[in-house]
Design a protein around this motif. Sequence first.
Motif, PDB file in Angstrom:
ATOM      1  N   ARG A  29       0.829  -1.208   0.000  1.00  0.00           N
ATOM      2  CA  ARG A  29       0.000   0.000   0.000  1.00  0.00           C
ATOM      3  C   ARG A  29       0.864   1.259   0.000  1.00  0.00           C
ATOM      4  O   ARG A  29       0.581   2.228  -0.719  1.00  0.00           O
ATOM      5  N   ILE A  30       1.930   1.255   0.778  1.00  0.00           N
ATOM      6  CA  ILE A  30       2.836   2.412   0.793  1.00  0.00           C
ATOM      7  C   ILE A  30       3.440   2.628  -0.588  1.00  0.00           C
ATOM      8  O   ILE A  30       3.507   3.758  -1.092  1.00  0.00           O
ATOM      9  N   LEU A  31       3.889   1.530  -1.224  1.00  0.00           N
ATOM     10  CA  LEU A  31       4.476   1.622  -2.559  1.00  0.00           C
ATOM     11  C   LEU A  31       3.482   2.228  -3.562  1.00  0.00           C
ATOM     12  O   LEU A  31       3.813   3.159  -4.299  1.00  0.00           O
ATOM     13  N   HIS A  32       2.266   1.708  -3.569  1.00  0.00           N
ATOM     14  CA  HIS A  32       1.278   2.168  -4.553  1.00  0.00           C
ATOM     15  C   HIS A  32       0.860   3.616  -4.301  1.00  0.00           C
ATOM     16  O   HIS A  32       0.641   4.383  -5.242  1.00  0.00           O
ATOM     17  N   GLU A  33       0.771   4.010  -3.045  1.00  0.00           N
ATOM     18  CA  GLU A  33       0.422   5.405  -2.752  1.00  0.00           C
ATOM     19  C   GLU A  33       1.561   6.342  -3.138  1.00  0.00           C
ATOM     20  O   GLU A  33       1.322   7.484  -3.565  1.00  0.00           O
ATOM     21  N   ASN A  34       2.800   5.867  -3.000  1.00  0.00           N
ATOM     22  CA  ASN A  34       3.957   6.711  -3.332  1.00  0.00           C
ATOM     23  C   ASN A  34       4.137   6.904  -4.835  1.00  0.00           C
ATOM     24  O   ASN A  34       4.816   7.840  -5.268  1.00  0.00           O
ATOM     25  N   THR A  35       3.555   6.024  -5.639  1.00  0.00           N
ATOM     26  CA  THR A  35       3.847   6.033  -7.076  1.00  0.00           C
ATOM     27  C   THR A  35       2.621   6.320  -7.957  1.00  0.00           C
ATOM     28  O   THR A  35       2.708   6.204  -9.178  1.00  0.00           O
ATOM     29  N   GLN A  36       1.507   6.699  -7.321  1.00  0.00           N
ATOM     30  CA  GLN A  36       0.310   6.954  -8.110  1.00  0.00           C
ATOM     31  C   GLN A  36      -0.383   8.235  -7.664  1.00  0.00           C
ATOM     32  O   GLN A  36      -0.321   8.621  -6.488  1.00  0.00           O
ATOM     33  N   THR A 111      16.513  -5.675   5.983  1.00  0.00           N
ATOM     34  CA  THR A 111      16.081  -4.572   5.131  1.00  0.00           C
ATOM     35  C   THR A 111      15.169  -5.138   4.051  1.00  0.00           C
ATOM     36  O   THR A 111      15.523  -6.125   3.402  1.00  0.00           O
ATOM     37  N   VAL A 112      13.997  -4.544   3.883  1.00  0.00           N
ATOM     38  CA  VAL A 112      13.058  -5.005   2.853  1.00  0.00           C
ATOM     39  C   VAL A 112      12.937  -3.938   1.769  1.00  0.00           C
ATOM     40  O   VAL A 112      13.163  -2.754   2.004  1.00  0.00           O
ATOM     41  N   GLY A 113      12.595  -4.393   0.568  1.00  0.00           N
ATOM     42  CA  GLY A 113      12.322  -3.463  -0.527  1.00  0.00           C
ATOM     43  C   GLY A 113      13.525  -3.049  -1.335  1.00  0.00           C
ATOM     44  O   GLY A 113      13.515  -1.986  -1.957  1.00  0.00           O
ATOM     45  N   GLN A 114      14.576  -3.878  -1.386  1.00  0.00           N
ATOM     46  CA  GLN A 114      15.799  -3.471  -2.085  1.00  0.00           C
ATOM     47  C   GLN A 114      15.782  -3.759  -3.591  1.00  0.00           C
ATOM     48  O   GLN A 114      16.657  -3.273  -4.311  1.00  0.00           O
ATOM     49  N   ALA A 115      14.801  -4.512  -4.072  1.00  0.00           N
ATOM     50  CA  ALA A 115      14.727  -4.789  -5.507  1.00  0.00           C
ATOM     51  C   ALA A 115      14.350  -3.521  -6.274  1.00  0.00           C
ATOM     52  O   ALA A 115      13.645  -2.649  -5.750  1.00  0.00           O
ATOM     53  N   THR A 117      12.259  -3.167  -8.524  1.00  0.00           N
ATOM     54  CA  THR A 117      10.805  -3.080  -8.738  1.00  0.00           C
ATOM     55  C   THR A 117      10.087  -2.337  -7.629  1.00  0.00           C
ATOM     56  O   THR A 117       8.947  -1.917  -7.799  1.00  0.00           O
ATOM     57  N   GLU A 118      10.751  -2.202  -6.460  1.00  0.00           N
ATOM     58  CA  GLU A 118      10.121  -1.477  -5.342  1.00  0.00           C
ATOM     59  C   GLU A 118      10.459   0.005  -5.373  1.00  0.00           C
ATOM     60  O   GLU A 118      10.128   0.748  -4.451  1.00  0.00           O
ATOM     61  N   LYS A 119      11.157   0.424  -6.413  1.00  0.00           N
ATOM     62  CA  LYS A 119      11.333   1.838  -6.761  1.00  0.00           C
ATOM     63  C   LYS A 119      11.915   2.688  -5.633  1.00  0.00           C
ATOM     64  O   LYS A 119      11.471   3.808  -5.367  1.00  0.00           O
ATOM     65  N   GLY A 120      12.890   2.124  -4.939  1.00  0.00           N
ATOM     66  CA  GLY A 120      13.599   2.902  -3.927  1.00  0.00           C
ATOM     67  C   GLY A 120      12.946   2.927  -2.558  1.00  0.00           C
ATOM     68  O   GLY A 120      13.461   3.561  -1.635  1.00  0.00           O
ATOM     69  N   PHE A 121      11.816   2.246  -2.419  1.00  0.00           N
ATOM     70  CA  PHE A 121      11.185   2.202  -1.097  1.00  0.00           C
ATOM     71  C   PHE A 121      11.755   1.010  -0.327  1.00  0.00           C
ATOM     72  O   PHE A 121      11.375  -0.128  -0.537  1.00  0.00           O
ATOM     73  N   PHE A 122      12.705   1.270   0.544  1.00  0.00           N
ATOM     74  CA  PHE A 122      13.221   0.207   1.399  1.00  0.00           C
ATOM     75  C   PHE A 122      13.255   0.724   2.830  1.00  0.00           C
ATOM     76  O   PHE A 122      13.317   1.932   3.077  1.00  0.00           O
ATOM     77  N   ARG A 123      13.177  -0.194   3.749  1.00  0.00           N
ATOM     78  CA  ARG A 123      13.170   0.179   5.162  1.00  0.00           C
ATOM     79  C   ARG A 123      13.705  -0.973   5.998  1.00  0.00           C
ATOM     80  O   ARG A 123      13.717  -2.118   5.561  1.00  0.00           O
TER      81      ARG A 123
END
Length: 501
Positions: A29-36, A111-115, A117-123
């Motif tokens: 949800r965070i990814l989709h809100e950040n990119t749309q 750390t998650v989100g390093q691919a 495809t996750e467009k720089g959203f990692f935490r």
Amino acid sequence: MEEFNLHLTGDIHAITAANNLLAAAIDARILHENTQSDKALYNRLVPVVNGVRGFSAIQLARLRRVGINKTDPGTLTEEEVSKFARLDIDPSTITWQRVVDTNDRFLRKITVGQANTEKGFFRQAQFDIAVASEIMAILALTTSLQDMKERLGKMVVANDKKGEPVTAEDLGVTGALAVLMKDAIKPTLMQTLEGTPVFVHAGPFANIAHGNSSVLADKIALKLVGETGFVVTEAGFGADIGMEKFFNIKCRASGLVPSVVVLVATVRALKMHGGGPNVTAGAPLKKEYTEENLQLVADGCCNLQKQIQIAQLFGVPVVVALNVFKTDSVAEVDLVCKIAKQSGAFDAVPCNHWSAGGGGAVKLAQAVEKAARQKNSFKYLYSLELPIVEKIRIIAQKVYGAQDIELSPAAQSQVDRYTRQGFGNLPICMAKTHLSLSHQPERKGVPSGFILPISDVRASIGAGFIYPLVGTMSTMPGLPTRPCFYDIDLDPITEQVKGLF
């Protein structure tokens, strides 16, 4: 027994799947809100299907929660579209972690989100052991499918950027979680080797969650045994951990009042509390634990006395069950039973059920039956109306024997936040080591004069409690140098499991 110690009915797998579905939903949800844009996000959340566009039931519920009294997706204003579609989760406030049912120390910090495809959203994130999931605690405290579904929806996973709680219901995942848990809510009926019916249901960690079997299993068992029957239910670890949480959390959820506390003790454990040498798993026991040593036993009984006193805080009669080992001397057993009765226990009974089966616990059963006829003046340790910090202090001082508590700045900040969000009237579930009354595992006996450090405070809103972390509590165990898997094997011809226990 092998099935009992393996997958059984798959309850833990269901909890793991539900927990990790929710974790995936948060990051997605965070990814989709950040990119749309608002419009693109809304169009994907409420798509046209077979020429018809409509809100799902859980989306209609969200509309009502945010104050939008409309049911036609085409009538929302731009402001209402944004209000509905955006959760605006603050990633730094995410408290919901992924879980796995394996002791894996290298998942304590990841750390998650390093691919790409996750467009720089990692935490940074972490894994917890599966039984530490709030969903396990909910399974143990729920009273029905409807109640479970409501509790799942109330689980707070993070805060939005305005500091307001974000729940599983906000993410729209409640119904899917309930579907994954629909079979796990049913207790598993088993039996002892002698044919006594046993319900196996739920297993929340006692040093992290509340450490008790399920309310549903207890209620079904009480119906089955009738008014004159007895139901024995477990509270994990000592009176300072599982029993305190049983009374203050589980009894509030179930409305049930226990008739007797059965406090289990061993001569070996009391010797350790009396100053005996450290015990290392897998290593031979030192002679202090295998030979008679009345002084060590007498010195260690201070811990048993404290455990009895903790039980008496709740006004329920106490029977001490002393599990007898072949290395215990008659004099040691007699001494423990004598001190226990002098310390306020209704009775103290040597138990030999491990070696003699049910016949070795008949005297314990008779003592419990007599104790159940005694006056019961059950009471909770604290009022829910008290401030969070005061409830923590009462447990620390009256149960653990601490002089006072000390909250870290992060813990105090969380207390303030939960109070502001309206969660201040929940019971407390202390996450503390089970190896000592204090926060320091090496301090045996009855420590006193210590300041109990509260490093963090978290909330399990669906389960219905606030849980402070005492000291450096880990929610993911690690494998030792020699794990037990070295001894576990499967015979490929007979399919017999070897070395599991």
